[in-house]
Write an enzyme that holds these catalytic residues in place. Structure first.
Site, PDB file in Angstrom:
ATOM      1  N   LYS A   1     -23.258 -84.469   3.301  1.00  0.00           N
ATOM      2  CA  LYS A   1     -23.516 -83.119   2.767  1.00  0.00           C
ATOM      3  C   LYS A   1     -22.880 -82.042   3.637  1.00  0.00           C
ATOM      4  O   LYS A   1     -22.181 -81.158   3.142  1.00  0.00           O
ATOM      5  CB  LYS A   1     -25.035 -82.843   2.700  1.00  0.00           C
ATOM      6  CG  LYS A   1     -25.818 -83.820   1.861  1.00  0.00           C
ATOM      7  CD  LYS A   1     -27.289 -83.457   1.819  1.00  0.00           C
ATOM      8  CE  LYS A   1     -28.006 -83.517   3.156  1.00  0.00           C
ATOM      9  NZ  LYS A   1     -28.157 -84.868   3.715  1.00  0.00           N
TER      10      LYS A   1
ATOM     11  N   ARG B   1     -36.224 -80.196  -0.100  1.00  0.00           N
ATOM     12  CA  ARG B   1     -36.361 -81.603   0.266  1.00  0.00           C
ATOM     13  C   ARG B   1     -37.656 -82.205  -0.262  1.00  0.00           C
ATOM     14  O   ARG B   1     -37.928 -83.378  -0.031  1.00  0.00           O
ATOM     15  CB  ARG B   1     -36.359 -81.717   1.777  1.00  0.00           C
ATOM     16  CG  ARG B   1     -35.052 -82.290   2.330  1.00  0.00           C
ATOM     17  CD  ARG B   1     -35.412 -82.964   3.605  1.00  0.00           C
ATOM     18  NE  ARG B   1     -34.324 -83.424   4.415  1.00  0.00           N
ATOM     19  CZ  ARG B   1     -33.320 -82.736   4.905  1.00  0.00           C
ATOM     20  NH1 ARG B   1     -33.136 -81.500   4.586  1.00  0.00           N
ATOM     21  NH2 ARG B   1     -32.462 -83.304   5.724  1.00  0.00           N
TER      22      ARG B   1
ATOM     23  N   ARG C   1     -21.602 -89.880  14.726  1.00  0.00           N
ATOM     24  CA  ARG C   1     -21.524 -88.426  14.526  1.00  0.00           C
ATOM     25  C   ARG C   1     -21.644 -87.659  15.844  1.00  0.00           C
ATOM     26  O   ARG C   1     -22.434 -87.976  16.720  1.00  0.00           O
ATOM     27  CB  ARG C   1     -22.645 -87.967  13.588  1.00  0.00           C
ATOM     28  CG  ARG C   1     -22.712 -86.454  13.467  1.00  0.00           C
ATOM     29  CD  ARG C   1     -23.522 -86.002  12.287  1.00  0.00           C
ATOM     30  NE  ARG C   1     -24.873 -86.497  12.277  1.00  0.00           N
ATOM     31  CZ  ARG C   1     -25.695 -86.374  11.253  1.00  0.00           C
ATOM     32  NH1 ARG C   1     -25.283 -85.793  10.142  1.00  0.00           N
ATOM     33  NH2 ARG C   1     -26.917 -86.843  11.325  1.00  0.00           N
TER      34      ARG C   1
ATOM     35  N   ARG D   1     -35.851 -91.162   8.475  1.00  0.00           N
ATOM     36  CA  ARG D   1     -35.293 -90.148   7.579  1.00  0.00           C
ATOM     37  C   ARG D   1     -34.861 -90.769   6.255  1.00  0.00           C
ATOM     38  O   ARG D   1     -35.059 -90.195   5.184  1.00  0.00           O
ATOM     39  CB  ARG D   1     -34.103 -89.458   8.266  1.00  0.00           C
ATOM     40  CG  ARG D   1     -34.555 -88.468   9.349  1.00  0.00           C
ATOM     41  CD  ARG D   1     -33.476 -88.199  10.374  1.00  0.00           C
ATOM     42  NE  ARG D   1     -32.270 -87.654   9.799  1.00  0.00           N
ATOM     43  CZ  ARG D   1     -31.071 -87.688  10.375  1.00  0.00           C
ATOM     44  NH1 ARG D   1     -30.939 -88.238  11.578  1.00  0.00           N
ATOM     45  NH2 ARG D   1     -30.032 -87.177   9.792  1.00  0.00           N
TER      46      ARG D   1
ATOM     47  N   ARG E   1     -26.790 -85.710  17.864  1.00  0.00           N
ATOM     48  CA  ARG E   1     -28.088 -85.161  17.489  1.00  0.00           C
ATOM     49  C   ARG E   1     -29.200 -86.091  17.964  1.00  0.00           C
ATOM     50  O   ARG E   1     -29.082 -87.312  17.838  1.00  0.00           O
ATOM     51  CB  ARG E   1     -28.165 -84.983  15.973  1.00  0.00           C
ATOM     52  CG  ARG E   1     -27.560 -83.675  15.530  1.00  0.00           C
ATOM     53  CD  ARG E   1     -27.420 -83.515  14.049  1.00  0.00           C
ATOM     54  NE  ARG E   1     -28.527 -84.000  13.246  1.00  0.00           N
ATOM     55  CZ  ARG E   1     -28.560 -83.930  11.921  1.00  0.00           C
ATOM     56  NH1 ARG E   1     -27.531 -83.382  11.268  1.00  0.00           N
ATOM     57  NH2 ARG E   1     -29.570 -84.392  11.238  1.00  0.00           N
TER      58      ARG E   1
HETATM   59  P1  AP5 Z   1     -22.778 -85.459   7.591  1.00  0.00           P
HETATM   60  O1  AP5 Z   1     -21.803 -84.632   6.813  1.00  0.00           O
HETATM   61  O2  AP5 Z   1     -23.254 -84.934   8.899  1.00  0.00           O
HETATM   62  O3  AP5 Z   1     -24.009 -85.893   6.648  1.00  0.00           O
HETATM   63  P2  AP5 Z   1     -25.250 -85.082   6.145  1.00  0.00           P
HETATM   64  O4  AP5 Z   1     -25.474 -85.548   4.736  1.00  0.00           O
HETATM   65  O5  AP5 Z   1     -25.102 -83.623   6.367  1.00  0.00           O
HETATM   66  O6  AP5 Z   1     -26.347 -85.755   7.075  1.00  0.00           O
HETATM   67  P3  AP5 Z   1     -27.506 -85.123   7.902  1.00  0.00           P
HETATM   68  O7  AP5 Z   1     -27.925 -86.178   8.875  1.00  0.00           O
HETATM   69  O8  AP5 Z   1     -27.149 -83.784   8.441  1.00  0.00           O
HETATM   70  O9  AP5 Z   1     -28.576 -84.963   6.789  1.00  0.00           O
HETATM   71  P4  AP5 Z   1     -30.054 -84.742   6.984  1.00  0.00           P
HETATM   72  O10 AP5 Z   1     -30.372 -84.280   5.620  1.00  0.00           O
HETATM   73  O11 AP5 Z   1     -30.810 -85.904   7.488  1.00  0.00           O
HETATM   74  O12 AP5 Z   1     -30.161 -83.724   8.206  1.00  0.00           O
HETATM   75  P5  AP5 Z   1     -30.424 -82.146   8.266  1.00  0.00           P
HETATM   76  O13 AP5 Z   1     -29.619 -81.605   9.378  1.00  0.00           O
HETATM   77  O14 AP5 Z   1     -30.333 -81.538   6.933  1.00  0.00           O
HETATM   78  O15 AP5 Z   1     -22.122 -86.875   7.767  1.00  0.00           O
HETATM   79  C1  AP5 Z   1     -22.776 -87.840   8.530  1.00  0.00           C
HETATM   80  C2  AP5 Z   1     -21.775 -88.553   9.422  1.00  0.00           C
HETATM   81  O16 AP5 Z   1     -20.862 -89.233   8.594  1.00  0.00           O
HETATM   82  C3  AP5 Z   1     -20.919 -87.618  10.286  1.00  0.00           C
HETATM   83  O17 AP5 Z   1     -20.644 -88.237  11.497  1.00  0.00           O
HETATM   84  C4  AP5 Z   1     -19.639 -87.471   9.487  1.00  0.00           C
HETATM   85  O18 AP5 Z   1     -18.517 -87.169  10.305  1.00  0.00           O
HETATM   86  C5  AP5 Z   1     -19.546 -88.862   8.930  1.00  0.00           C
HETATM   87  N1  AP5 Z   1     -18.757 -88.954   7.743  1.00  0.00           N
HETATM   88  C6  AP5 Z   1     -18.711 -88.061   6.720  1.00  0.00           C
HETATM   89  N2  AP5 Z   1     -17.859 -88.494   5.797  1.00  0.00           N
HETATM   90  C7  AP5 Z   1     -17.378 -89.697   6.267  1.00  0.00           C
HETATM   91  C8  AP5 Z   1     -16.480 -90.662   5.775  1.00  0.00           C
HETATM   92  N3  AP5 Z   1     -15.844 -90.453   4.639  1.00  0.00           N
HETATM   93  N4  AP5 Z   1     -16.254 -91.775   6.491  1.00  0.00           N
HETATM   94  C9  AP5 Z   1     -16.852 -91.985   7.671  1.00  0.00           C
HETATM   95  N5  AP5 Z   1     -17.705 -91.096   8.216  1.00  0.00           N
HETATM   96  C10 AP5 Z   1     -17.964 -89.976   7.506  1.00  0.00           C
HETATM   97  O19 AP5 Z   1     -31.979 -82.139   8.682  1.00  0.00           O
HETATM   98  C11 AP5 Z   1     -32.395 -82.587   9.936  1.00  0.00           C
HETATM   99  C12 AP5 Z   1     -33.904 -82.568  10.009  1.00  0.00           C
HETATM  100  O20 AP5 Z   1     -34.399 -81.223   9.833  1.00  0.00           O
HETATM  101  C13 AP5 Z   1     -34.646 -83.376   8.944  1.00  0.00           C
HETATM  102  O21 AP5 Z   1     -34.754 -84.722   9.287  1.00  0.00           O
HETATM  103  C14 AP5 Z   1     -35.987 -82.657   8.924  1.00  0.00           C
HETATM  104  O22 AP5 Z   1     -36.788 -83.029  10.023  1.00  0.00           O
HETATM  105  C15 AP5 Z   1     -35.619 -81.215   9.089  1.00  0.00           C
HETATM  106  N6  AP5 Z   1     -35.390 -80.526   7.811  1.00  0.00           N
HETATM  107  C16 AP5 Z   1     -34.206 -80.012   7.365  1.00  0.00           C
HETATM  108  N7  AP5 Z   1     -34.374 -79.464   6.162  1.00  0.00           N
HETATM  109  C17 AP5 Z   1     -35.675 -79.639   5.831  1.00  0.00           C
HETATM  110  C18 AP5 Z   1     -36.461 -79.300   4.690  1.00  0.00           C
HETATM  111  N8  AP5 Z   1     -35.903 -78.674   3.648  1.00  0.00           N
HETATM  112  N9  AP5 Z   1     -37.772 -79.655   4.685  1.00  0.00           N
HETATM  113  C19 AP5 Z   1     -38.331 -80.282   5.726  1.00  0.00           C
HETATM  114  N10 AP5 Z   1     -37.661 -80.620   6.836  1.00  0.00           N
HETATM  115  C20 AP5 Z   1     -36.328 -80.311   6.885  1.00  0.00           C
HETATM  116 MG    MG Z   2     -26.094 -82.245   7.624  1.00  0.00          MG
END
Ligand code: AP5
Ligand code: MG
Length: 294
Positions: A50, A140, A183, A227, A216
């Site tokens: 994402k 979420r 990552r 997660r 992270r």
């Molecule tokens: P990346 O683009 O970083 O993936 P992402 O989908 O953004 O993954 P996240 O881990 O950020 O999602 P998340 O939803 O768990 O975390 P968030 O920060 O929102 O890609 C992942 C990896 O893959 C990277 O290394 C990238 O380079 C690699 N990659 C991409 N494309 C690739 C490819 N083609 N080939 C190989 N590698 C590739 O949330 C974090 C925490 O915050 C949550 O766990 C929760 O505790 C809290 N939180 C956030 N929002 C809420 C909410 N709305 N409600 C409650 N808690 C929340």
């Molecule tokens: Mg992300």
């Protein structure tokens, strides 16, 4: 000025036929921007890409165009991407009361309570109203999705729909764990790298600022497992909520690059009608824009 009921449906032919560049809108536009801007969500499992895809869309849709050098000409409409995770990590880095209260929860892979999340995001949405935006990581839970509708409806009651489009990134779970393990992020901007897929130019260092990259804390295997479990439990009701409105586009593929080849044109198409124009003065602008883009 066009009524807002037309804006957001189908752009008038004049504007859809500007050269072959459907992403172009008008920087000299006048009108109710908060009723015609595009509101998008990007939804998918942790590690589905994402943040990577939102970053690429922001980069490509905000590219400078002729409009930046000539007033009253066509310009890319722009897209502001906002990541809930990045916002929370900024709160933690700043040591705010919210950051302190959620740090342990986030690091262990849990979800922040809905009330805190809604407050955090609602404040940002008010500031972004009027521009095209893309939310990454919110909502979420079904409760967050319903609260988001309420916040958006109260911000702009004249709109026909609170959310225009949901990008659903559907990536096989087997690739996710491996991706997350590689990552690296730039804490200040949230820029994402991957040791194998998209390494920085200099190992361990952000390409733009030269500052150090970090892993992270919630990317350790146990937190990632939690997660992914939580996503499996909470995602379907949210998808159903938006699928009932017919606004979900599913994008699947082995890599973010493959997904992006279909995602980018789709988003360009969605942003294209964010044209807010015609007054007599605007039509002068349009003629100029046509010459520029033809
Ligand atoms: P990346 O683009 O970083 O993936 P992402 O989908 O953004 O993954 P996240 O881990 O950020 O999602 P998340 O939803 O768990 O975390 P968030 O920060 O929102 O890609 C992942 C990896 O893959 C990277 O290394 C990238 O380079 C690699 N990659 C991409 N494309 C690739 C490819 N083609 N080939 C190989 N590698 C590739 O949330 C974090 C925490 O915050 C949550 O766990 C929760 O505790 C809290 N939180 C956030 N929002 C809420 C909410 N709305 N409600 C409650 N808690 C929340
Ligand atoms: Mg992300």
């Amino acid at each position: 000025m066009l009524p807002s009921s037309i804006l957001g449906r189908k752009a008038p032919a004049l504007f859809r036929t500007l050269g072959q560049q459907p992403i172009r809108a008008f920087s000299c536009a006048a009108g109710d921007a908060s009723a015609s801007n595009r509101r998008l969500l990007i939804f998918g499992a942790p590690g589905s890409g994402k943040g990577t895809l939102a970053g690429w869309l922001g980069r490509d849709l905000n590219a400078p165009t002729q409009a930046d050098v000539e007033p009253c000409t066509a310009s890319a409409p722009g897209l502001t991407a906002l990541s809930s995770g990045d916002l929370l990590r900024a709160e933690m880095r700043a040591g705010t009361p919210l950051g302190q209260s959620v740090e342990a929860l986030i690091n262990s892979g849990g979800l922040v309570p809905d009330d805190d999340m809604v407050k955090l995001i609602a404040g940002q949405l008010a500031a972004m109203d009027g521009s095209n935006w893309l939310l990454d990581g919110f909502p979420r839970t079904l409760g967050q999705a319903m609260a988001l509708d309420e916040v958006l409806t109260s911000l702009t009651p004249s709109r026909q729909a609170p959310i225009d489009y949901v990008i659903h990134i559907d990536v096989p779970s087997e690739v996710i764990v491996e991706r997350i393990a590689g990552r690296l992020i730039h804490p200040g901007s949230g820029r994402i790298y991957n040791r194998t897929f998209s390494p920085p130019k200099v190992p361990g260092v952000d390409d733009l600022t030269g500052e150090p990259l970090v892993s992270r804390v919630d990317d350790d295997p146990e937190s990632v497992r939690r997660r992914l479990e939580l996503y499996a439990q909470t995602s379907q009701p949210i998808l159903d909520y938006y699928m009932d409105r017919g606004i979900v586009g599913r994008f699947t593929g082995p890599t973010s690059d493959a997904i992006y080849t279909t995602l980018l044109p789709q988003i360009q198409e969605i942003l294209a009608p964010t044209v807010v124009l015609p007054s007599a003065e605007d039509l002068t602008c349009a003629a100029t824009a046509h010459q520029v883009s033809a």
